[in-house]
Write an enzyme that holds these catalytic residues in place. Sequence first.
Site, PDB file in Angstrom:
ATOM      1  N   ALA A 103      56.787  47.067  39.848  1.00 22.10           N
ATOM      2  CA  ALA A 103      56.359  46.525  38.561  1.00 22.10           C
ATOM      3  C   ALA A 103      57.187  47.077  37.408  1.00 22.10           C
ATOM      4  O   ALA A 103      57.615  46.330  36.521  1.00 22.10           O
ATOM      5  CB  ALA A 103      54.875  46.833  38.332  1.00 22.10           C
ATOM      6  N   GLY A 145      49.047  39.285  33.415  1.00 21.94           N
ATOM      7  CA  GLY A 145      49.068  40.546  34.136  1.00 21.94           C
ATOM      8  C   GLY A 145      49.662  40.429  35.514  1.00 21.94           C
ATOM      9  O   GLY A 145      50.113  41.420  36.092  1.00 21.94           O
ATOM     10  N   GLY A 146      49.679  39.206  36.078  1.00 19.60           N
ATOM     11  CA  GLY A 146      50.315  38.993  37.365  1.00 19.60           C
ATOM     12  C   GLY A 146      49.706  39.822  38.480  1.00 19.60           C
ATOM     13  O   GLY A 146      48.571  40.299  38.410  1.00 19.60           O
ATOM     14  N   GLY A 181      55.151  26.730  35.015  1.00 22.29           N
ATOM     15  CA  GLY A 181      56.417  26.386  34.382  1.00 22.29           C
ATOM     16  C   GLY A 181      57.482  26.026  35.397  1.00 22.29           C
ATOM     17  O   GLY A 181      57.521  26.560  36.503  1.00 22.29           O
ATOM     18  N   SER A 234      53.357  50.111  57.772  1.00 23.97           N
ATOM     19  CA  SER A 234      53.058  51.475  57.332  1.00 23.97           C
ATOM     20  C   SER A 234      53.908  51.883  56.136  1.00 23.97           C
ATOM     21  O   SER A 234      54.277  53.045  55.996  1.00 23.97           O
ATOM     22  CB  SER A 234      53.280  52.460  58.489  1.00 23.97           C
ATOM     23  OG  SER A 234      54.637  52.471  58.911  1.00 23.97           O
ATOM     24  N   GLY A 236      50.393  49.833  53.075  1.00 22.47           N
ATOM     25  CA  GLY A 236      49.602  50.285  54.211  1.00 22.47           C
ATOM     26  C   GLY A 236      49.144  51.721  54.071  1.00 22.47           C
ATOM     27  O   GLY A 236      47.986  52.055  54.364  1.00 22.47           O
ATOM     28  N   HIS A 255      55.032  77.626  32.134  1.00 20.83           N
ATOM     29  CA  HIS A 255      54.474  78.346  33.277  1.00 20.83           C
ATOM     30  C   HIS A 255      53.009  78.666  33.000  1.00 20.83           C
ATOM     31  O   HIS A 255      52.659  79.068  31.899  1.00 20.83           O
ATOM     32  CB  HIS A 255      55.241  79.658  33.500  1.00 20.83           C
ATOM     33  CG  HIS A 255      54.649  80.512  34.573  1.00 20.83           C
ATOM     34  ND1 HIS A 255      54.814  80.231  35.922  1.00 20.83           N
ATOM     35  CD2 HIS A 255      53.867  81.625  34.511  1.00 20.83           C
ATOM     36  CE1 HIS A 255      54.179  81.140  36.632  1.00 20.83           C
ATOM     37  NE2 HIS A 255      53.588  82.007  35.804  1.00 20.83           N
ATOM     38  N   ASP A 271      48.598  31.411  36.191  1.00 19.02           N
ATOM     39  CA  ASP A 271      47.411  31.995  36.798  1.00 19.02           C
ATOM     40  C   ASP A 271      46.658  32.802  35.746  1.00 19.02           C
ATOM     41  O   ASP A 271      45.929  32.247  34.929  1.00 19.02           O
ATOM     42  CB  ASP A 271      47.829  32.863  37.990  1.00 19.02           C
ATOM     43  CG  ASP A 271      46.646  33.398  38.778  1.00 19.02           C
ATOM     44  OD1 ASP A 271      45.536  32.891  38.578  1.00 19.02           O
ATOM     45  OD2 ASP A 271      46.846  34.315  39.587  1.00 19.02           O
TER      46      ASP A 271
END
Length: 567
Positions: A409, A115-116, A193, A260, A264, A537, A112
Amino acid sequence: MNSAAAAAACASAPAWVVGGGAGGGARSARGPCGIRVCGLGGEAVALRSLRISQGAAVRRAAVAARAAAENGVAGSGGFDYDLVIIGAGVGGHGAALHAVEEGLKTAIIEGDVVGGTCVNRGCVPSKALLAVSGRMRELHDEHHMKSLGLQVSSPGYDRQAVADHANNLASKIRSNLTNSMKALGVDILSGFGAIVGKQKVRYGKVGFPDKEITARNIIIATGSVPFVPKGIEVDGKTVFTSDHALKLESVPDWIAIVGSGYIGLEFSDVYTALGSEVTFVEALDQLMPGFDPEIAKLAQRVLINPRNIDYHTGVFASKITPAKDGKPVQIELIDAKTKEHKETLEVDAALIATGRAPFTKGLGLENINVVTQRGFIPVDERMRVMDADGNVVPNLYCIGDANGKLMLAHAASAQGISVVEQISGRDHILNHLSIPAACFTHPEISMVGLTEPQAREKADKEGFEISVVKTSFKANTKALAENEGDGLAKLIYRPDTGEILGVHILGLHAADLIHEASNAIALGTRLQDIKFAVHAHPTLSEVLDELFKAAKVNSGVSHSVNEPVAA
């Protein structure tokens, strides 16, 4: 099965940070060969790329010499490549870069786009939309702005410009991924592939002749696709998956979100910030079922109840019909237990966020006697593929969503790097309990390790006690300076050993804060040691500092130094 919409990697980032956050405002620098590298550490990344380029040739020569000695032939033992990776998502990219660093002649096959899912249809564009929703949410919060002494009038947005921002970010990261691999000598082979036999791969595009190559080792990294339950008709316009939603072709007045979990929740944040009314449809009895119950309860009070969101729990969307002929989207709800019809919702649009399914069809697994389990490729703890008889298939590995171990990922990238370590002669087992996850709502949710119910179940089985401590963001100076005091951090641990079992955070920048805990779990650092670490801090990191200090480890428990916790 809901997958965290975890953020994608900057292209040339060190392999271990592939999958980390990629913000639209990150600075960039130029690395070797003129490729752009994004992130604040551009100079360091460029130096690393140069080091890889210089060292890879030496390592490759050593690999070739070793292969020749083993096989009595030149090259990579008679193979076209030392490593072939099927799939060029974040997992494949991380594995490829680490393989090059180890001197392996590497090719990656992508049917495709590079990066998928993460870069093109997931983590990256969703973070662009969430960046917009966060700013819109803040601008509309008149009370919050006034408390800081600020005045804002008539905030609005341009839908197409928002969509373009998401698309442009995905294009930029995709280009960076491609350029980084090319610059380091990874061969990018276009086509789908499939495995045709032991250490043999065929690839090609429709209308063109296939090509066959051989590889000493093969990694399957084909990822996943949105899961759409039966009875749901997707038209891509009024009933759609996250793939379609990320294009933001419209902002419906009323949208139902089926599921959810991470996906979602993030989209509810986007849509409500842009003015939509949201209705959740959840099959289980409570919202956010994958989260620690206490965190989920707080998240509902912060992320759902104050917003234009209602919900139905304990129901299935048995049938969803797209809007047509002037009729709205029809959603038929049935009781999850009795399967009896409860009601029919009529909304402007429906987002199907019911999780993801592995993309493993057409890989030629039957040629090597491998049978998928619910679509997932079975692997052992070293990501080695198992055949139908329960035996390891030599030289074949599967990483990422396709194996179902942890559909994130950055988990795919870590698994790929672990595999390359093994291929390079160093045994490595990834501790999946040390891999963090995050939900990029406003505020964010993050977690690592076990939930409290999971920890209690483990404790009952193994015969030990657990303890739980919590700290509030309301006690943190930096959070109060931001007027963002809503939040909680929760630690689950063993008082007899100081072992960290789980950490869960809801609050400002929770996705960044979780890594101190995940690294502690990965390195086996115990509470009796980490409680002495110094935090600047005032910073949000002090939320965890207070959390670790609040833990009470049994007296007499010795300090530990780098004793990794087993997976």
